[in-house]
Scaffold this motif. Structure first.
Motif, PDB file in Angstrom:
ATOM      1  N   MET A  43     -13.950 -13.717 -10.828  1.00 65.10           N
ATOM      2  CA  MET A  43     -13.199 -14.839 -10.277  1.00 65.10           C
ATOM      3  C   MET A  43     -13.842 -16.154 -10.717  1.00 65.10           C
ATOM      4  N   ILE A  44     -13.002 -17.140 -10.970  1.00 66.95           N
ATOM      5  CA  ILE A  44     -13.512 -18.445 -11.418  1.00 66.95           C
ATOM      6  C   ILE A  44     -13.165 -19.498 -10.365  1.00 66.95           C
ATOM      7  N   MET A  45     -14.107 -20.410 -10.141  1.00 70.16           N
ATOM      8  CA  MET A  45     -13.910 -21.464  -9.143  1.00 70.16           C
ATOM      9  C   MET A  45     -13.948 -22.823  -9.846  1.00 70.16           C
ATOM     10  N   VAL A  46     -13.061 -23.719  -9.467  1.00 65.09           N
ATOM     11  CA  VAL A  46     -13.116 -25.111  -9.933  1.00 65.09           C
ATOM     12  C   VAL A  46     -13.073 -26.000  -8.710  1.00 65.09           C
ATOM     13  N   LYS A  47     -13.984 -26.952  -8.666  1.00 62.96           N
ATOM     14  CA  LYS A  47     -14.039 -27.842  -7.514  1.00 62.96           C
ATOM     15  C   LYS A  47     -13.356 -29.166  -7.841  1.00 62.96           C
ATOM     16  N   LEU A  48     -12.484 -29.625  -6.955  1.00 65.59           N
ATOM     17  CA  LEU A  48     -11.926 -30.972  -7.067  1.00 65.59           C
ATOM     18  C   LEU A  48     -12.658 -31.828  -6.035  1.00 65.59           C
ATOM     19  N   SER A  49     -12.959 -33.070  -6.407  1.00 66.50           N
ATOM     20  CA  SER A  49     -13.700 -33.913  -5.473  1.00 66.50           C
ATOM     21  C   SER A  49     -12.819 -35.086  -5.045  1.00 66.50           C
ATOM     22  N   PRO A  50     -13.197 -35.765  -3.949  1.00 69.87           N
ATOM     23  CA  PRO A  50     -12.396 -36.915  -3.492  1.00 69.87           C
ATOM     24  C   PRO A  50     -12.160 -37.942  -4.600  1.00 69.87           C
ATOM     25  N   LYS A  51     -13.047 -37.958  -5.603  1.00 72.96           N
ATOM     26  CA  LYS A  51     -12.844 -38.881  -6.734  1.00 72.96           C
ATOM     27  C   LYS A  51     -11.563 -38.571  -7.506  1.00 72.96           C
ATOM     28  N   ASP A  52     -11.131 -37.286  -7.420  1.00 72.03           N
ATOM     29  CA  ASP A  52      -9.930 -36.880  -8.150  1.00 72.03           C
ATOM     30  C   ASP A  52      -8.651 -37.186  -7.377  1.00 72.03           C
ATOM     31  N   TYR A  53      -8.798 -37.719  -6.171  1.00 72.25           N
ATOM     32  CA  TYR A  53      -7.634 -37.908  -5.291  1.00 72.25           C
ATOM     33  C   TYR A  53      -6.531 -38.736  -5.942  1.00 72.25           C
ATOM     34  N   ASP A  54      -6.936 -39.862  -6.554  1.00 71.09           N
ATOM     35  CA  ASP A  54      -5.929 -40.762  -7.125  1.00 71.09           C
ATOM     36  C   ASP A  54      -5.044 -40.074  -8.150  1.00 71.09           C
ATOM     37  N   LYS A  55      -5.656 -39.178  -8.941  1.00 70.93           N
ATOM     38  CA  LYS A  55      -4.886 -38.496  -9.986  1.00 70.93           C
ATOM     39  C   LYS A  55      -3.925 -37.462  -9.406  1.00 70.93           C
ATOM     40  N   VAL A  56      -4.237 -36.989  -8.204  1.00 70.54           N
ATOM     41  CA  VAL A  56      -3.476 -35.901  -7.603  1.00 70.54           C
ATOM     42  C   VAL A  56      -2.437 -36.410  -6.603  1.00 70.54           C
ATOM     43  N   ALA A  57      -2.745 -37.599  -6.025  1.00 67.37           N
ATOM     44  CA  ALA A  57      -2.005 -38.092  -4.854  1.00 67.37           C
ATOM     45  C   ALA A  57      -0.485 -38.037  -4.992  1.00 67.37           C
ATOM     46  N   GLY A  58       0.049 -38.579  -6.081  1.00 69.68           N
ATOM     47  CA  GLY A  58       1.505 -38.675  -6.157  1.00 69.68           C
ATOM     48  C   GLY A  58       2.160 -37.527  -6.908  1.00 69.68           C
ATOM     49  N   ALA A  59       1.355 -36.554  -7.346  1.00 72.60           N
ATOM     50  CA  ALA A  59       1.896 -35.493  -8.211  1.00 72.60           C
ATOM     51  C   ALA A  59       2.765 -34.514  -7.435  1.00 72.60           C
ATOM     52  N   LYS A  60       3.611 -33.804  -8.191  1.00 73.93           N
ATOM     53  CA  LYS A  60       4.474 -32.795  -7.569  1.00 73.93           C
ATOM     54  C   LYS A  60       3.861 -31.420  -7.693  1.00 73.93           C
ATOM     55  N   LYS A  61       3.045 -31.253  -8.739  1.00 70.61           N
ATOM     56  CA  LYS A  61       2.583 -29.908  -9.062  1.00 70.61           C
ATOM     57  C   LYS A  61       1.212 -29.985  -9.712  1.00 70.61           C
ATOM     58  N   LEU A  62       0.333 -29.085  -9.289  1.00 73.45           N
ATOM     59  CA  LEU A  62      -0.990 -29.002  -9.898  1.00 73.45           C
ATOM     60  C   LEU A  62      -1.022 -27.681 -10.643  1.00 73.45           C
ATOM     61  N   SER A  63      -1.536 -27.682 -11.874  1.00 76.23           N
ATOM     62  CA  SER A  63      -1.601 -26.396 -12.560  1.00 76.23           C
ATOM     63  C   SER A  63      -2.995 -26.154 -13.117  1.00 76.23           C
ATOM     64  N   VAL A  64      -3.346 -24.883 -13.214  1.00 72.51           N
ATOM     65  CA  VAL A  64      -4.640 -24.496 -13.757  1.00 72.51           C
ATOM     66  C   VAL A  64      -4.367 -23.657 -14.993  1.00 72.51           C
ATOM     67  N   ARG A  65      -5.025 -24.001 -16.106  1.00 73.57           N
ATOM     68  CA  ARG A  65      -4.867 -23.140 -17.278  1.00 73.57           C
ATOM     69  C   ARG A  65      -6.181 -22.980 -18.020  1.00 73.57           C
ATOM     70  N   VAL A  66      -6.233 -21.943 -18.836  1.00 74.27           N
ATOM     71  CA  VAL A  66      -7.442 -21.631 -19.590  1.00 74.27           C
ATOM     72  C   VAL A  66      -7.098 -21.707 -21.066  1.00 74.27           C
ATOM     73  N   GLU A  67      -7.925 -22.446 -21.793  1.00 77.72           N
ATOM     74  CA  GLU A  67      -7.606 -22.719 -23.193  1.00 77.72           C
ATOM     75  C   GLU A  67      -8.842 -22.420 -24.035  1.00 77.72           C
ATOM     76  N   GLU A  68      -8.675 -21.654 -25.103  1.00 78.02           N
ATOM     77  CA  GLU A  68      -9.821 -21.368 -25.977  1.00 78.02           C
ATOM     78  C   GLU A  68     -10.262 -22.640 -26.669  1.00 78.02           C
ATOM     79  N   LYS A  69     -11.593 -22.820 -26.774  1.00 77.31           N
ATOM     80  CA  LYS A  69     -12.102 -24.009 -27.463  1.00 77.31           C
ATOM     81  C   LYS A  69     -11.916 -23.820 -28.959  1.00 77.31           C
TER      82      LYS A  69
END
Lengths: 123, 425
Positions: free
Chosen positions: B398-424
């Motif tokens: 299992m993988i965990m990603v933490k969002l912090s209060p600093k990220d609030y502005d980017k998330v505040a008005g959004a409709k959808k949050l998505s998580v994806r994994v991309e090969e470097k």
């Protein structure tokens, strides 16, 4: 003595770092692939004298359960595992049992005690 | 009928339930009860007598019972009530619990908040469609673990273990310690499905013959298992003719996955995610039914008990706040969805105003392994919110990603949050 490399998987924590250990006989020269200091300690121990925990159960007289789980307080040399298990098979404790009660002191001269890993009331 | 009112009622006293009960109490709930069907608190940890627990929470290497007792003792200290040997029969959307025990008979519990902490179950033989008769000598690995470690019975002498999950590997060592012979461990995948350290200290250490990309295609024996027939499988898990091997044995153990246990949840109208088998939850671990929260493996099956405890603490705190009406419902709901190579994400919904106050953790599993560095990207309506590197990703971790209060502005008005994994690249 010639330098050689051995690949190990660290078992200290669930991460399971894949280590590449450069060593001369039992003397470790270099450890690569570890994400923390515990990996270096593990590699040194594993190359010189591999140790493992002993985890089993011993019989209980008059207990809430017929068995109580026991553990070695620390890891013991690998080759002592089966001889210590044989000793533990002879043990029968009497309930009630305390957490970390000593079951086998200085198990087969390893300097490590085997202790209970839970408390257990009488039936 | 015996009837009682509680602020918070927790169903199940494993690590998730105990943590939830303690956290609910600490969040100000007055009366907190844990309902447990077994005769003592602690859940499955009590039969997991091996070490390896607690590295995240305590920075110590504890056995299962030692880990359980830390929380059993703490629950007693903070005044959590325990109803043991009590079986919950029904749960309603209005948070009424109907349970039964020898002392009180039928019991009705009315709770301001309920925490589901029933954990998970082992996938049984029936779900695998192995042909053959129904002889004695077929067990799930966890059932065998209970027999050997708590009840003092050896289920057999010569074992084949199907699946390389952690419980299967741990049992291979345990049975060897008790003088049994593990003839074979078979894994249908091209890689082991449990932790690498268990492969070292349970399989390699005791020369357990492990074969990858093989499965059981037949079980011989009418009254008792006499042998199993294994075969190699192709990439679609189909047996390849001509690769069969008959392995004499008297017992077959199944270690083929865990499924969240949600029969009760369904009765209360809790919606389940077919991908996890667990309830859809928001960032407070609340289900779609107001006041019903879920903690630990009942939501999705964690790799480590430490994470189950953390999930329980989160669910319990919010259940406590709900029960004492210190949390007002908000209608700000942001959907969290699984993008490229992501199987599912917990939570499925979050309230952005929670992120304004405190960090939030997204937990997910990938669909396919990538044995090379990857980016994990969290995006709000396609805009990057957070990214982190993983050295590799595997469905078993299992993988965990933490969002912090600093990220609030980017998330505040959004409709959808998505998580994806991309090969470097």
């Amino acid at each position: 003595m010639a330098e050689e490399t051995t690949k190990l998987i660290c078992i200290t924590c669930p991460v399971g770092c894949e280590l590449t250990v450069t060593h001369e006989g039992k003397k470790v020269l270099k450890v690569e692939g570890n994400q923390c200091k515990l990996g270096i300690e593990y590699a040194k121990q594993e190359i010189s004298e591999p140790r493992r925990m002993i985890i089993t159960t011993v019989r209980v007289k008059g207990g809430f359960h017929p068995l109580v789980p026991v553990r070695s307080a620390e890891p013991v040399p690998k080759e002592k595992i089966f001889p210590i298990l044989k000793e533990l098979r002879k043990v029968e404790l009497e309930a009630p049992i305390e957490m970390h009660q000593v079951v086998l002191e200085n198990a087969l001269g390893t300097g490590v005690d085997v202790v209970t890993s839970r408390s257990l009331p009488a039936s | 009928m015996f009837e009682k009112q509680y602020d918070v009622a927790v169903i199940g006293s494993g690590p998730g339930g105990l943590a939830a009960a303690i956290a609910a109490k600490e969040a100000g709930a007055q009366d907190v009860v844990v309902i447990e069907r077994d005769v003592e608190l602690g859940g499955i940890l009590l039969q997991c007598i091996h070490n390896g627990f607690g590295s995240v929470i305590f920075k110590e290497d504890l056995t299962g019972p030692e880990y359980a007792y830390r929380f059993i003792d703490q629950a007693r200290e903070v005044g959590v009530e325990a109803m043991m040997d009590t079986f919950v029969l029904d749960l309603t959307p209005h948070r009424e619990i109907y349970a039964i025990n020898k002392r009180d008979g039928m019991v009705k519990i009315n709770a301001r908040a309920v925490v589901l902490a029933m954990g998970c179950r082992e996938r049984p033989r029936g779900a695998l469609a192995i042909p053959g008769f129904r002889p004695a000598g077929i067990y799930t690995a966890g059932t065998a673990q209970r027999l050997v470690n708590i009840e003092g019975y050896m289920p057999g002498e010569r074992f084949v273990i199907l699946g390389s999950g952690d419980i299967g590997m741990i049992m291979a060592r345990r049975l060897t310690f008790e003088g049994a012979k593990v003839e074979r461990m078979l894994e249908i995948l091209p890689y082991i499905s449990g932790l690498k350290r268990n492969y070292v200290q349970c399989v390699l250490d005791y020369n357990i013959p492990l074969q990858l990309q093989r499965t059981v295609i037949d079980i011989k024996g009418r009254n008792r298992v006499e042998a199993v027939v294994s075969a190699q499988v192709d990439e679609h898990w189909q047996p390849i003719p001509g690769t069969e091997e008959t392995i004499p044995c008297d017992t077959l153990l199944l270690s083929v996955g865990l499924i969240p246990e949600n029969e009760l949840s369904k009765k209360a109208g809790v919606e389940l995610n077919p991908l996890t088998g667990g309830p859809y939850v928001d960032d407070t671990m609340q289900t779609n039914v107001p006041g019903i929260f879920a903690a630990g493996n009942v939501v999705h099956v964690y790799d480590l008990v430490d994470w189950v405890t953390k999930a329980g603490l989160l669910a319990g705190r919010h259940a406590g706040e709900y029960a004492t009406q210190r949390r007002t419902e908000s209608d700000r709901k942001l959907r969290v969805v699984a993008g490229d190579n992501v199987h599912h994400v917990i939570p499925e919904v979050l309230d952005p105003s929670d992120l304004e106050r405190e960090p939030l953790e997204l937990q997910f599993r990938v669909r396919r392994p990538v044995e090379a560095p990857v980016w994990v990207k969290v995006e709000a309506d396609g805009e990057l919110v957070k990214r982190k590197t993983e050295r590799y990703v595997r469905p078993s971790e299992m993988i965990m990603v933490k969002l912090s209060p600093k990220d609030y502005d980017k998330v505040a008005g959004a409709k959808k949050l998505s998580v994806r994994v991309e090969e470097k690249g």
